[in-house]
Design a protein around this motif. Structure first.
Motif, PDB file in Angstrom:
ATOM      1  N   SER A  12       0.842  -1.200   0.000  1.00 40.55           N
ATOM      2  CA  SER A  12       0.000   0.000   0.000  1.00 40.55           C
ATOM      3  C   SER A  12       0.875   1.246   0.000  1.00 40.55           C
ATOM      4  CB  SER A  12      -0.890   0.016   1.235  1.00 40.55           C
ATOM      5  OG  SER A  12      -0.091   0.288   2.369  1.00 40.55           O
ATOM      6  N   GLU A  13       0.280   2.368  -0.411  1.00 39.04           N
ATOM      7  CA  GLU A  13       1.051   3.590  -0.529  1.00 39.04           C
ATOM      8  C   GLU A  13       1.708   3.992   0.789  1.00 39.04           C
ATOM      9  OE1 GLU A  13      -1.114   6.353  -3.066  1.00 39.04           O
ATOM     10  OE2 GLU A  13       0.283   7.881  -2.334  1.00 39.04           O
ATOM     11  N   GLU A  14       0.959   3.838   1.876  1.00 39.38           N
ATOM     12  CA  GLU A  14       1.541   4.275   3.155  1.00 39.38           C
ATOM     13  C   GLU A  14       2.699   3.386   3.601  1.00 39.38           C
ATOM     14  OE1 GLU A  14      -1.887   2.396   6.056  1.00 39.38           O
ATOM     15  OE2 GLU A  14      -0.151   3.475   6.855  1.00 39.38           O
ATOM     16  N   ASN A  15       2.743   2.172   3.097  1.00 41.76           N
ATOM     17  CA  ASN A  15       3.839   1.290   3.494  1.00 41.76           C
ATOM     18  C   ASN A  15       5.043   1.356   2.561  1.00 41.76           C
ATOM     19  OD1 ASN A  15       2.980   0.073   5.912  1.00 41.76           O
ATOM     20  ND2 ASN A  15       1.477  -1.120   4.761  1.00 41.76           N
ATOM     21  N   LEU A  16       4.851   1.989   1.403  1.00 41.44           N
ATOM     22  CA  LEU A  16       5.910   1.967   0.384  1.00 41.44           C
ATOM     23  C   LEU A  16       7.259   2.474   0.892  1.00 41.44           C
ATOM     24  CD1 LEU A  16       4.516   2.907  -3.120  1.00 41.44           C
ATOM     25  CD2 LEU A  16       5.597   0.796  -2.373  1.00 41.44           C
ATOM     26  N   SER A  55      12.973   0.280   5.767  1.00 46.51           N
ATOM     27  CA  SER A  55      13.509   0.418   7.122  1.00 46.51           C
ATOM     28  C   SER A  55      13.898  -0.936   7.687  1.00 46.51           C
ATOM     29  CB  SER A  55      12.466   1.029   8.058  1.00 46.51           C
ATOM     30  OG  SER A  55      11.886   2.141   7.476  1.00 46.51           O
ATOM     31  N   ARG A  56      14.907  -0.918   8.519  1.00 41.82           N
ATOM     32  CA  ARG A  56      15.345  -2.162   9.165  1.00 41.82           C
ATOM     33  C   ARG A  56      14.208  -2.752   9.990  1.00 41.82           C
ATOM     34  NH1 ARG A  56      20.521  -1.744  12.738  1.00 41.82           N
ATOM     35  NH2 ARG A  56      20.116  -3.930  13.045  1.00 41.82           N
ATOM     36  N   LYS A  79       7.130 -16.695   6.337  1.00 41.71           N
ATOM     37  CA  LYS A  79       7.902 -16.946   5.127  1.00 41.71           C
ATOM     38  C   LYS A  79       9.387 -16.760   5.385  1.00 41.71           C
ATOM     39  CE  LYS A  79       4.169 -15.190   2.225  1.00 41.71           C
ATOM     40  NZ  LYS A  79       3.878 -16.309   1.355  1.00 41.71           N
ATOM     41  N   GLY A  80       9.748 -16.700   6.645  1.00 40.53           N
ATOM     42  CA  GLY A  80      11.158 -16.563   6.978  1.00 40.53           C
ATOM     43  C   GLY A  80      11.644 -15.141   6.906  1.00 40.53           C
ATOM     44  N   GLY A  81      10.722 -14.169   6.966  1.00 42.58           N
ATOM     45  CA  GLY A  81      11.122 -12.773   6.834  1.00 42.58           C
ATOM     46  C   GLY A  81      11.498 -12.137   8.160  1.00 42.58           C
ATOM     47  N   ASN A  82      12.359 -11.121   8.079  1.00 39.31           N
ATOM     48  CA  ASN A  82      12.741 -10.403   9.287  1.00 39.31           C
ATOM     49  C   ASN A  82      12.777  -8.902   9.062  1.00 39.31           C
ATOM     50  OD1 ASN A  82      14.990  -9.992   7.741  1.00 39.31           O
ATOM     51  ND2 ASN A  82      16.136 -11.622   8.727  1.00 39.31           N
ATOM     52  N   GLY A  83      12.398  -8.492   7.848  1.00 41.11           N
ATOM     53  CA  GLY A  83      12.364  -7.065   7.573  1.00 41.11           C
ATOM     54  C   GLY A  83      13.726  -6.434   7.386  1.00 41.11           C
ATOM     55  N   LEU A  84      14.713  -7.249   7.057  1.00 40.31           N
ATOM     56  CA  LEU A  84      16.071  -6.742   6.944  1.00 40.31           C
ATOM     57  C   LEU A  84      16.549  -6.666   5.495  1.00 40.31           C
ATOM     58  CD1 LEU A  84      17.867  -5.950   9.286  1.00 40.31           C
ATOM     59  CD2 LEU A  84      18.923  -8.201   9.165  1.00 40.31           C
ATOM     60  N   GLY A  85      15.966  -7.520   4.653  1.00 41.41           N
ATOM     61  CA  GLY A  85      16.457  -7.655   3.278  1.00 41.41           C
ATOM     62  C   GLY A  85      16.530  -6.340   2.519  1.00 41.41           C
ATOM     63  N   GLN A 144      19.144  -1.658   0.071  1.00 40.11           N
ATOM     64  CA  GLN A 144      19.238  -0.218  -0.164  1.00 40.11           C
ATOM     65  C   GLN A 144      20.597   0.348   0.249  1.00 40.11           C
ATOM     66  OE1 GLN A 144      16.666   2.653   1.939  1.00 40.11           O
ATOM     67  NE2 GLN A 144      16.092   3.338  -0.107  1.00 40.11           N
ATOM     68  N   ARG A 145      21.080  -0.107   1.385  1.00 37.79           N
ATOM     69  CA  ARG A 145      22.417   0.349   1.823  1.00 37.79           C
ATOM     70  C   ARG A 145      23.468   0.000   0.789  1.00 37.79           C
ATOM     71  NH1 ARG A 145      24.061   1.210   7.551  1.00 37.79           N
ATOM     72  NH2 ARG A 145      25.944   1.466   6.337  1.00 37.79           N
ATOM     73  N   LEU A 146      23.380  -1.228   0.278  1.00 38.65           N
ATOM     74  CA  LEU A 146      24.365  -1.663  -0.713  1.00 38.65           C
ATOM     75  C   LEU A 146      24.276  -0.805  -1.970  1.00 38.65           C
ATOM     76  CD1 LEU A 146      24.131  -5.554  -0.380  1.00 38.65           C
ATOM     77  CD2 LEU A 146      26.113  -4.134   0.175  1.00 38.65           C
ATOM     78  N   VAL A 147      23.061  -0.672  -2.505  1.00 39.45           N
ATOM     79  CA  VAL A 147      22.887   0.071  -3.754  1.00 39.45           C
ATOM     80  C   VAL A 147      23.394   1.509  -3.595  1.00 39.45           C
ATOM     81  CG1 VAL A 147      21.188   0.993  -5.382  1.00 39.45           C
ATOM     82  CG2 VAL A 147      20.943  -1.334  -4.537  1.00 39.45           C
TER      83      VAL A 147
END
Ligand code: ADP
Length: 260
Positions: free
Chosen positions: A195-199, A204-205, A217-223, A228-231
């Motif tokens: 959703s737009e508000e989550n985009l 964020s970490r 699904k094995g997610g942790n919100g870090l990927g 982004q840091r890498l790019v």
């Protein structure tokens, strides 16, 4: 339950000491939580390279070893995954240590055509139930300014997400293109969308739109935070366009090497 030392109402030395104890306990509790998070993060990030290596070894043990071409390709792909895991482990260690993550941005160049193709093929192998479509406008030797393992890590994060949040249409489109200064890698899915508000928040970490499902699904919100840091560390941009219930498209733009 929090461990606590009871505080007496008197303002004496014993009370001071109890307060000090409690603040130490809080600090320790914080460390323990960080450690737990760290263990989860590492496991999550290592899952894909391990699956890729397993896929190659599995292929080799069945018939691949008899085909010299497959043998060579699987060995080199596995070695590459291992090298990626090594840098991943280093970065996860850094991440766990401090807010200020030290990523070792290397002054190297990578063939975007070749790497794009490799990651694409790996995903085809580990997700046989998916349709992967590649639109590759690049030529061989399209060199971008980024360390190979880092570009691979970025692509894997985006493709992993495309697969994870795909819902019933199991399809992922990858497109590789360029203009005079930049290479663009786009990864598109037709899944749940954002959703737009989550985009903005997804970068964020530890941010996850749906914690229960992402964790599932094995997610942790870090990927995406790592991607982004890498790019950005390589002077590129990572952007997203998404429509809820229709899908998302993540675009990575990275500077081309100057032609000498
Ligand atoms: P996670 O490990 O939870 O996938 P990420 O940092 O990669 O962590 O992504 C953060 C959140 O952004 C996810 O939890 C998910 O809610 C959302 N997200 C990321 N990629 C997609 C996608 N392709 N489609 C829909 N939602 C996505």
């Amino acid at each position: 339950a929090k461990v606590r030392v009871p505080i007496s109402s008197q303002n004496d030395e014993l009370t001071q000491l109890s307060l000090m104890f409690n603040s130490m306990l809080d600090q320790m509790q914080g460390y323990i939580e960080q450690q737990q998070q760290f263990v989860e993060d590492v496991s999550h990030e290592l899952r894909t390279p391990v699956a890729i290596i397993q896929g190659h070894l599995d292929l080799l043990s069945r018939w691949g070893k008899d085909d010299p071409e497959v043998l060579e390709e699987s060995i080199s792909a596995s070695l590459q995954e291992i090298s990626r895991m090594k840098s991943l482990i280093q970065e996860m260690l850094d991440l766990s240590r401090a807010e200020q993550v030290e990523i070792n941005f290397k002054n190297e160049e990578t063939d975007a055509w070749e790497l794009g193709l490799q990651v694409f093929n790996n995903f085809r192998m580990i997700h046989p139930d998916f349709t992967f479509v590649l639109d590759n406008d690049l030529k061989k030797d399209t060199m971008v300014q980024i360390y190979r393992n880092h570009l691979e890590q970025i692509m894997i994060i985006l493709m992993d997400n495309a697969v994870k949040y795909s819902r019933e249409r199991k399809e992922v489109h990858v497109s590789l293109s360029r203009d005079s200064k930049y290479v663009q890698i786009a990864v598109q899915d037709f899944g749940e969308g954002i959703s737009e508000e989550n985009l903005k928040k997804v970068f964020s970490r530890f941010y996850r739109v749906d914690k229960a499902r992402s964790r599932d699904k094995g997610g942790n919100g870090l990927g995406l935070a790592i991607a982004q840091r890498l790019v950005e560390g390589y002077h590129g941009k990572l952007t997203v366009d998404s429509v809820l219930e229709q899908g998302s498209i993540f675009r990575v733009t990275l500077p081309l090497m100057n032609k000498k």
